[in-house]
Design a protein around this motif. Structure first.
Motif, PDB file in Angstrom:
ATOM      1  N   HIS A   1      64.859  36.587  23.041  1.00  8.90           N
ATOM      2  CA  HIS A   1      64.436  36.336  21.663  1.00  8.90           C
ATOM      3  C   HIS A   1      64.777  34.905  21.255  1.00  8.90           C
ATOM      4  CE1 HIS A   1      63.357  37.403  17.538  1.00  8.90           C
ATOM      5  NE2 HIS A   1      64.470  36.821  17.144  1.00  8.90           N
TER       6      HIS A   1
ATOM      7  N   THR B   1      53.041  45.834  29.523  1.00 13.91           N
ATOM      8  CA  THR B   1      52.164  45.472  28.412  1.00 13.91           C
ATOM      9  C   THR B   1      50.752  46.005  28.628  1.00 13.91           C
ATOM     10  OG1 THR B   1      51.729  43.327  29.474  1.00 13.91           O
ATOM     11  CG2 THR B   1      53.485  43.416  27.827  1.00 13.91           C
TER      12      THR B   1
ATOM     13  N   ASP C   1      56.426  42.800  33.902  1.00 15.58           N
ATOM     14  CA  ASP C   1      56.168  42.742  32.459  1.00 15.58           C
ATOM     15  C   ASP C   1      54.705  43.038  32.161  1.00 15.58           C
ATOM     16  OD1 ASP C   1      58.766  42.145  31.725  1.00 15.58           O
ATOM     17  OD2 ASP C   1      58.486  39.988  31.939  1.00 15.58           O
TER      18      ASP C   1
ATOM     19  N   ARG D   1      59.072  50.524  28.735  1.00 17.56           N
ATOM     20  CA  ARG D   1      59.964  49.680  29.529  1.00 17.56           C
ATOM     21  C   ARG D   1      61.229  50.447  29.910  1.00 17.56           C
ATOM     22  NH1 ARG D   1      61.237  43.381  28.763  1.00 17.56           N
ATOM     23  NH2 ARG D   1      62.731  43.167  30.452  1.00 17.56           N
ATOM     24  N   THR D   2      61.781  51.198  28.969  1.00 22.09           N
ATOM     25  CA  THR D   2      62.998  51.966  29.247  1.00 22.09           C
ATOM     26  C   THR D   2      62.772  52.996  30.346  1.00 22.09           C
ATOM     27  OG1 THR D   2      63.785  51.694  26.963  1.00 22.09           O
ATOM     28  CG2 THR D   2      64.735  53.498  28.251  1.00 22.09           C
TER      29      THR D   2
ATOM     30  N   SER E   1      55.013  53.076  22.731  1.00 26.05           N
ATOM     31  CA  SER E   1      55.912  51.980  22.403  1.00 26.05           C
ATOM     32  C   SER E   1      56.262  51.217  23.671  1.00 26.05           C
ATOM     33  CB  SER E   1      57.189  52.523  21.758  1.00 26.05           C
ATOM     34  OG  SER E   1      58.232  51.581  21.807  1.00 26.05           O
TER      35      SER E   1
ATOM     36  N   GLY F   1      67.827  40.997  25.846  1.00 24.06           N
ATOM     37  CA  GLY F   1      66.908  41.029  24.704  1.00 24.06           C
ATOM     38  C   GLY F   1      67.172  39.889  23.730  1.00 24.06           C
TER      39      GLY F   1
ATOM     40  N   ARG G   1      58.776  49.376  24.135  1.00 21.80           N
ATOM     41  CA  ARG G   1      60.206  49.550  24.404  1.00 21.80           C
ATOM     42  C   ARG G   1      60.464  50.850  25.143  1.00 21.80           C
ATOM     43  NH1 ARG G   1      64.241  48.857  19.438  1.00 21.80           N
ATOM     44  NH2 ARG G   1      63.332  46.777  19.626  1.00 21.80           N
ATOM     45  N   ARG G   2      59.753  51.910  24.737  1.00 20.32           N
ATOM     46  CA  ARG G   2      59.938  53.200  25.402  1.00 20.32           C
ATOM     47  C   ARG G   2      59.409  53.168  26.831  1.00 20.32           C
ATOM     48  NH1 ARG G   2      57.649  58.071  22.076  1.00 20.32           N
ATOM     49  NH2 ARG G   2      59.263  57.216  20.693  1.00 20.32           N
TER      50      ARG G   2
END
Length: 214
Positions: free
Chosen positions: A192, A143, A139, A158-159, A153, A188, A155-156
């Motif tokens: 959350h 970040t 992680d 990470r994907t 991004s 996810g 999210r991008r």
């Protein structure tokens, strides 16, 4: 807000929460492995490497975590206690759990193991991240990369990373299946739910009286 590695605020709760979370994370990995229905992307990679090298999956997870930490150096990321503990504790726990946890036989038991593993993984993530003692190496890599390149991004990023390790792990023989898809869809929302629930809030510092302000 306190530095991520500062233990002056609620040290007992934060340390306890961190290590309970890491232990549960290792158990959740073992449950998904024993379900034989599919793993999350990084564990597909870990399992694939383990199959090719003869090492235990926990050992591979530890070595991978250490290698990923090296990638933090150019990103100028600083690991916290939770980061280092993540690398060591999860790998040891998953191997220990696999020694006593049998492979799920009937389909119903496979599904129970899978669902329990995914939910427990989300709970464990909320616990160890909520302790605010440092993210896991994987992680932190994502970040840190985004922080150095503000236009990207998370999210991008990470994907891209997870699809890459998933593909390599699958080629090496890691288990990809319905569990992989179920994890991708549910982790996810679970994170959350659990991360805010277990987030340790900094203790408010009493305001100095106006006459004693420095």
């Amino acid at each position: 807000m306190a530095h991520i590695g500062n233990l002056r605020e609620r040290p007992v709760r934060r340390l306890g929460q961190l290590y309970v979370g890491l232990v549960l994370y290792g158990v959740s990995m073992a449950l998904m492995i024993r379900s034989t229905l599919g793993l999350d992307p990084w564990d597909v990679f870990h399992q694939g490497v383990a199959l090719r090298t003869g090492l235990s999956i926990g050992t591979v997870a530890i070595v991978t975590g250490l290698l990923v930490l090296l990638l933090w150096i150019p990103l100028r990321q600083r690991p916290g206690l939770g980061t280092v503990s993540n690398v060591l504790v999860i790998g040891v726990v998953v191997d220990a759990t696999l020694l006593v946890l049998p492979v799920a036989g009937p389909v119903v038991l496979q599904v129970v193991f899978l669902v329990a593993g995914i939910v427990l993984n989300g709970l464990a993530t909320g616990l160890y991240l909520g302790a605010r003692l440092g993210p896991g190496p994987r992680d932190g890599l994502m970040t840190g990369y985004v922080a150095r390149r503000p236009g990207r991004s998370i999210r991008r990023v990470r994907t891209v990373i997870e699809v890459s390790v998933l593909a390599v792990g699958w080629v090496l023989g890691g288990t990809v299946g319905i569990g992989t898809l179920a994890y991708a869809v549910t982790i996810g929302p679970l994170s959350h739910l659990f991360i805010p629930l277990f987030q340790v809030v900094p203790v408010a510092t009493p305001t100095r009286a106006a006459g004693h302000a420095v």
